[in-house]
Design a protein around this motif. Structure first.
Motif, short mmCIF file in Angstrom:
data_model
loop_
_atom_site.label_atom_id
_atom_site.label_comp_id
_atom_site.label_asym_id
_atom_site.label_seq_id
_atom_site.Cartn_x
_atom_site.Cartn_y
_atom_site.Cartn_z
N TYR A 192 0.83 -1.21 0.00
CA TYR A 192 0.00 0.00 0.00
C TYR A 192 0.86 1.25 0.00
N ASP A 193 1.95 1.24 0.79
CA ASP A 193 2.83 2.41 0.86
C ASP A 193 4.20 1.96 1.39
N PHE A 194 5.11 2.90 1.45
CA PHE A 194 6.49 2.60 1.84
C PHE A 194 6.96 3.69 2.81
N LEU A 195 7.43 3.28 4.01
CA LEU A 195 7.91 4.22 5.03
C LEU A 195 9.39 3.99 5.30
N GLU A 196 10.13 5.07 5.42
CA GLU A 196 11.56 4.97 5.70
C GLU A 196 11.85 5.19 7.19
N LYS A 197 12.81 4.45 7.71
CA LYS A 197 13.28 4.67 9.07
C LYS A 197 14.31 5.79 9.07
N PRO A 198 14.40 6.56 10.16
CA PRO A 198 13.54 6.53 11.34
C PRO A 198 12.13 6.99 11.00
N LEU A 199 11.15 6.30 11.57
CA LEU A 199 9.76 6.56 11.23
C LEU A 199 9.30 7.90 11.78
N SER A 200 8.61 8.65 10.95
CA SER A 200 7.92 9.87 11.40
C SER A 200 6.57 9.46 11.97
N LEU A 201 6.32 9.82 13.23
CA LEU A 201 5.07 9.41 13.88
C LEU A 201 3.86 9.93 13.12
N ASP A 202 3.88 11.22 12.75
CA ASP A 202 2.73 11.79 12.05
C ASP A 202 2.47 11.09 10.72
N ARG A 203 3.55 10.89 9.95
CA ARG A 203 3.37 10.25 8.64
C ARG A 203 2.91 8.81 8.81
N THR A 204 3.47 8.09 9.80
CA THR A 204 3.07 6.70 10.02
C THR A 204 1.59 6.60 10.34
N LEU A 205 1.09 7.48 11.21
CA LEU A 205 -0.33 7.44 11.59
C LEU A 205 -1.23 7.80 10.41
N ILE A 206 -0.79 8.77 9.59
CA ILE A 206 -1.60 9.15 8.42
C ILE A 206 -1.67 8.00 7.41
#
Length: 450
Positions: free
Chosen positions: A99-113
């Motif tokens: 569905y999507d791709f997140l890079e570490k270190p994770l941004s809390l706001d972006r992760t929740l969105i």
């Protein structure tokens, strides 16, 4: 409650995400390896899996492929996370179904969105699957009138293509059902179907709803994926497209030309593959002449025009529609099968139905709710609006005497109803002798159980 599975070999990431997501109201489980994650997924359904690419026992992309092979009914959305991500890896993950791709270190706001959007995508997919299980183009487009048969044939011919469709029709004719039927018969049937009602969203918000918002936008809204982005590889239905502002029309036109757009406040354009279906209850050529609608957008939308006839032009479909609604509402309210008398059906045929199929459906539901003990809809059960309209318009009357009889019958039925089926009391209200009223009732075919 929505359930999330975190798959990451770093204990601190698992623990911090678990704590945060539980505070946000999610049900959360975690696993450090692909093997343990597989057991958890087999034991219980999850809405979303946060999956690390680097796992000690497997490549996360291989795990993603396995998850994507699960049945659509139980398959979670997968968000990939990585501390060593590259553009090539992100593109590959997306092609494999992430569905999507997140890079570490994770941004809390972006992760929740992203997580919130993934949950919404999972919900929409479930709704589409449920709709398809119940959906049949022949049952949705109920009736055997010539216009409806032609419409069903047109859907079968055009649905498997990617041609843009513009559906014309008055409010209440079922334009959304036509759009859904096109999607259900198309090659995109297993992908998402999203609807955006252009008339229901304030002009100040419609661009954000359609194209999405990125950080830095002056709208004051949090980051969000727009409807066009979420509909990627599926179908987007723009309902009442004639109510779009000229500014939004210009942006839609640009997005249609190359399937690319830039979110509000964003700098990077996004490319999508979306089939667009639009609808309108307006005469768009008239709106073009008034300067309210772009001519170039009209020609791009109007590739395959569909015209949905109003109910007054296919009254032979009223009977089948009423019986279908009775069956549907009977199941919904746990009621035995209900019939409709020929006299009641005749009244429905005489009415003009300015609200079309939607109005007919509402009338039938109202009758069923207000008459819980009735096993058959009689003329007296129908709401006053229907009686007045049938008498006022004079539709279907072959003579003045027939119109008089219809009015007299409606008036007597109304007084009998006021008298709670007491004929003696009804005779008093009408200023008639009881025996005279009985003769009238017999002549007009009125039967009352006192």
């Amino acid at each position: 409650m929505n359930h999330v599975l975190i798959v990451d070999d770093e204990a601190n990431i698992r623990e911090s995400l678990e704590e945060i997501l539980r505070e946000e109201g999610y049900g959360v489980a975690s696993a450090p390896t692909a093997a343990e994650a597989k057991i958890l997924i087999e034991d219980a359904p999850y809405d979303v899996v946060l999956l690390d690419i680097w796992l000690p026992d497997r490549d996360g992309l291989d795990v993603l492929q396995e998850i994507h092979q699960l049945p659509a009914e139980t398959r979670p959305e997968v968000i990939m996370i990585s501390g060593h991500g590259t553009i090539e890896t992100a593109v590959k993950a997306t092609k494999l179904g992430a569905y999507d791709f997140l890079e570490k270190p994770l941004s809390l706001d972006r992760t929740l969105i992203v997580l919130k959007n993934a949950v919404e995508a999972r919900r929409l997919r479930s709704e589409n699957l449920e709709f398809k299980r119940q959906f049949n183009v022949n049952s949705v487009l109920t009736g055997e009138s010539v216009p409806l048969k032609a419409l069903r044939q047109q859907i079968r011919l055009m649905a498997p293509t990617n041609g843009r469709v513009l559906i014309y029709g008055e409010s209440g004719t079922g334009k959304e059902l036509i759009a859904r039927s096109i999607h259900a018969e198309s090659l995109r049937r297993d992908r998402v179907f999203l609807e955006l009602n252009c008339a229901a969203i304030p002009e100040a918000h419609i661009e954000a709803e359609l194209f999405g918002v990125r950080h830095g936008a002056s709208t004051g809204r949090t980051e969000q994926r727009g409807t066009l982005e979420r509909a990627d590889s599926g179908t987007l239905f723009l309902d009442e497209v004639g109510d779009m502002s000229l500014k939004t029309q210009a942006k839609v036109l640009s997005a249609l030309d190359d399937q690319m757009f830039t979110p509000v406040g964003g700098t990077q354009p996004l490319r999508v593959d979306v089939r667009l279906i639009a609808s309108t209850n307006k005469d768009l050529e008239e709106e073009i002449a008034k300067g309210n609608f772009r001519e170039d957008l009209f020609y791009r939308l109007n590739v395959v025009p569909f015209s949905v006839p109003p109910l007054r032009e296919r009254k032979e479909d009223i009977g089948p529609l009423v019986r279908e609604f009775l069956n549907d509402f009977g199941r919904q309210y746990g009621r035995p099968r209900m019939e409709i008398s020929n006299e009641a059906l005749e009244v429905l045929h005489q009415y003009h139905w300015p609200g079309n199929v939607r109005e007919l459906k509402n009338v039938i539901e109202r009758v069923l709710i207000l008459n819980p003990r009735a096993l058959r809809i009689e003329r007296k059960h129908l709401p006053p609006l229907t009686h007045k309209a049938s008498v006022r318009t004079g539709d279907g009357f072959s003579s003045l005497q027939q119109a008089r009889d219809a009015y007299e019958r409606d008036y007597i039925l109304k007084k009998i109803e006021e008298a709670r089926n007491n004929v003696s009391r009804a005779a008093e209200l009408l200023g008639l002798e009881r025996s005279h009223l009985y003769r009238k009732m017999k002549a007009l075919g009125i039967s009352v159980r006192e």
